[in-house]
Design an enzyme around this catalytic site. Structure first.
Site, PDB file in Angstrom:
ATOM      1  N   ASP A  68       7.184  -6.502  10.821  1.00 40.57           N
ATOM      2  CA  ASP A  68       7.569  -7.654  10.002  1.00 40.57           C
ATOM      3  C   ASP A  68       8.987  -8.144  10.291  1.00 40.57           C
ATOM      4  OD1 ASP A  68       5.150  -7.932   8.780  1.00 40.57           O
ATOM      5  OD2 ASP A  68       5.734  -7.040   6.874  1.00 40.57           O
ATOM      6  N   CYS A 110      -7.245 -13.952  10.513  1.00 40.20           N
ATOM      7  CA  CYS A 110      -5.837 -13.868  10.137  1.00 40.20           C
ATOM      8  C   CYS A 110      -4.996 -14.450  11.264  1.00 40.20           C
ATOM      9  CB  CYS A 110      -5.447 -12.415   9.879  1.00 40.20           C
ATOM     10  SG  CYS A 110      -3.741 -12.202   9.391  1.00 40.20           S
ATOM     11  N   ILE A 135       1.704  -3.373  16.876  1.00 40.15           N
ATOM     12  CA  ILE A 135       0.902  -3.263  15.653  1.00 40.15           C
ATOM     13  C   ILE A 135      -0.195  -4.318  15.606  1.00 40.15           C
ATOM     14  CG2 ILE A 135       0.977  -3.123  13.139  1.00 40.15           C
ATOM     15  CD1 ILE A 135       2.551  -0.921  14.590  1.00 40.15           C
ATOM     16  N   LYS A 192       7.785  -7.743  -2.163  1.00 37.84           N
ATOM     17  CA  LYS A 192       6.453  -8.308  -2.363  1.00 37.84           C
ATOM     18  C   LYS A 192       5.373  -7.301  -1.992  1.00 37.84           C
ATOM     19  CE  LYS A 192       4.503 -10.596   0.787  1.00 37.84           C
ATOM     20  NZ  LYS A 192       3.368 -10.642   1.777  1.00 37.84           N
ATOM     21  N   ASN A 193       5.581  -6.577  -0.902  1.00 40.01           N
ATOM     22  CA  ASN A 193       4.564  -5.643  -0.425  1.00 40.01           C
ATOM     23  C   ASN A 193       4.505  -4.351  -1.236  1.00 40.01           C
ATOM     24  OD1 ASN A 193       3.655  -7.376   1.561  1.00 40.01           O
ATOM     25  ND2 ASN A 193       5.005  -6.538   3.136  1.00 40.01           N
ATOM     26  N   ARG A 220      -4.606 -11.621   2.184  1.00 45.28           N
ATOM     27  CA  ARG A 220      -5.462 -10.505   2.558  1.00 45.28           C
ATOM     28  C   ARG A 220      -5.215  -9.270   1.692  1.00 45.28           C
ATOM     29  NH1 ARG A 220      -7.943 -11.123   7.643  1.00 45.28           N
ATOM     30  NH2 ARG A 220      -8.142  -8.861   7.758  1.00 45.28           N
ATOM     31  N   PRO A 256      -8.546  -5.073  10.021  1.00 36.53           N
ATOM     32  CA  PRO A 256      -9.895  -4.734   9.562  1.00 36.53           C
ATOM     33  C   PRO A 256      -9.900  -3.972   8.246  1.00 36.53           C
ATOM     34  CG  PRO A 256      -9.247  -3.342  11.403  1.00 36.53           C
ATOM     35  CD  PRO A 256      -8.191  -4.395  11.277  1.00 36.53           C
ATOM     36  N   ILE A 257     -10.940  -4.272   7.449  1.00 30.68           N
ATOM     37  CA  ILE A 257     -11.110  -3.601   6.163  1.00 30.68           C
ATOM     38  C   ILE A 257     -12.023  -2.388   6.303  1.00 30.68           C
ATOM     39  CG2 ILE A 257     -13.124  -4.940   5.439  1.00 30.68           C
ATOM     40  CD1 ILE A 257     -11.947  -5.055   2.636  1.00 30.68           C
ATOM     41  N   ASP A 258     -12.483  -2.123   7.544  1.00 31.33           N
ATOM     42  CA  ASP A 258     -13.456  -1.047   7.728  1.00 31.33           C
ATOM     43  C   ASP A 258     -12.903   0.319   7.346  1.00 31.33           C
ATOM     44  OD1 ASP A 258     -11.805  -1.365  10.037  1.00 31.33           O
ATOM     45  OD2 ASP A 258     -13.127  -0.009  11.140  1.00 31.33           O
TER      46      ASP A 258
END
Length: 433
Positions: free
Chosen positions: A308, A120, A330, A22-23, A96, A126-128
């Protein structure tokens, strides 16, 4: 709301086939935005996150045909007529990874409007780092009404050093850089197999990328990319989950259609626990007889122990003779499954980012609640060895990343049934264009 009802105590025996990752599939689908020509992807898993990505791309004007039931789970995407370069909050809030469209959209169309993902369940992502990287490539970024707005006539190559390793950030900027003017060098990149798989797809589409599989990527931008055909790699997390299922239940499993080279840290750890592992080509045989030894696991970026797999390993640790320590480096707040395992009889103490698991403790069936994708998997694993019946609520989380997991487990001898409908008609994965 969907539930699993599981009666534990049966060793898992037989063969199980791992689905596509999936990833790896999600960024590959986003990469189709970089070209007007069709992109054909094989081995796409039938999971909810793929349905969300399809809906997102279709809302932009893309033609997406999910070919489940056909040979190789073949999916065709054509983004020739993009009419709406926006990722809405309604879709981004459920997944996300939707933010992966930011780089490809601004690189090809010169603009993008992507919702900020918000909170989340397993901590901040973060999307920064995406934003800072796109600004380095010349994009003008503004934020308004909960959306990131990006504009650029054409992105320009630059030198980017990630402050911290980020998988989606690496993927997003890698895609953007393929159409930038000039050369881009990205340092401290994520090295996950899914990043490497994306890079191989981009090369098939005409991108010029050096250093694939390393922490430094050099991208020479091209004027345009073309269509390509690509097979998505197997899902290493699904493979690892079934391997732990075999070990936990005292079973004998052959996990097929996987890549053992992607599982090095996990397999080494399980061998420390006394699990017999035999790797052969594209399969792993797992055999567990007798006592499981305790072990310590500390999550790291690839090729370290994967975050994961942390929840699944914790389920295993409850059945090891002695104390195991699980450290989550993480994400913060990724021990939400622990309290549910305790409800089933586990002895777990949380100390910040450390979980101390004292085993072996007998588990008993209980009503438990899934909080996220991998937490769901850990509860399923625990239920497989628990005495009596376990009811797991909110299993839509597990449907985000595991293809027909209950059918696969039943094929191995597990007593598991679903209450509810896997894919309601409004979320049907049947081919749509």
């Amino acid at each position: 709301m969907d539930k699993f009802v599981i009666r534990g105590g049966t060793p898992l025996l037989g063969n199980v086939r791992v689905s596509g990752a999936k990833n790896a599939a999600l960024p590959a689908m986003a990469a189709a935005l970089l070209t007007e020509e069709p992109v054909i992807l094989e081995n796409i898993p039938q999971v909810r996150d793929i349905i969300t990505e399809r809906n997102l791309l279709q809302a932009m004007g893309a033609e997406v045909e999910l070919g489940y039931g056909r040979a190789h789970h073949r999916t065709t995407l054509c983004c020739r007529n993009l009419v709406n370069p926006e990722a809405s909050y309604e879709l981004v809030k459920t997944m996300r990874a939707s933010t992966l469209v930011l780089g490809p959209l601004v690189a090809r169309t010169g603009e993008a409007r992507v919702s900020l993902p918000g909170g989340c369940a397993i901590g901040a992502r973060p999307i920064d780092l995406h934003i800072k990287g796109l600004e380095k490539l010349g994009a003008e970024i503004t934020q308004e009404h909960g959306y990131i707005k990006a504009k650029a006539t054409r992105l320009k190559g630059n030198h980017i050093v990630f402050e911290k390793i980020t998988v989606t950030g690496t993927e997003d900027l890698l895609m953007a850089a393929t159409l930038a003017d000039g050369e881009t060098v990205m340092e401290n990149c994520a090295r996950e197999p899914e990043v490497t798989d994306l890079a191989h797809l981009l090369v098939k589409m005409g991108a010029k990328i050096e250093g694939i599989g390393t922490s430094t990527l050099k991208i020479t931008g091209v004027e345009k990319l073309h269509g390509a055909k690509h097979r998505i790699i197997p899902d290493r997390i699904e493979a690892g989950t079934f391997i732990i299922a075999g070990a936990l239940t005292g079973g004998d499993l052959m996990v097929q259609n996987c890549d053992p080279s992607h599982l090095g840290a996990l397999l080494a750890k399980l061998e420390e626990n006394g699990v017999k592992i035999r790797s052969n080509g594209d399969s792993v045989r797992v055999m567990s007889e007798g006592t499981l030894k305790p072990g310590d696991a500390s999550t790291e970026e690839y090729p370290g122990f994967p975050t994961d797999m942390q929840a699944q390993y914790m389920a295993l640790a409850t059945q090891c003779e002695g104390a195991s320590v699980v450290v989550e480096n993480i994400f913060e707040n990724r021990f939400m499954h622990a309290q549910e395992l305790v409800r089933m009889g586990a002895n777990i103490k949380i100390e910040g980012r450390r979980a101390i698991v004292r085993g072996k403790t007998p588990l008993s069936g209980a009503a438990v609640l899934a909080s996220d994708l991998r937490a769901s998997a850990s509860l399923v694993l625990a239920a497989l060895v628990a005495e009596g019946e376990t009811i797991i609520d909110r299993v839509y989380h597990i449907d985000r990343g595991y293809e027909h997991i209950e059918e696969k487990l039943r094929g191995l001898g597990a007593e598991i049934k679903r209450i509810g409908e896997l894919f309601p008609k409004k979320a049907s994965p049947v081919a749509v264009s």
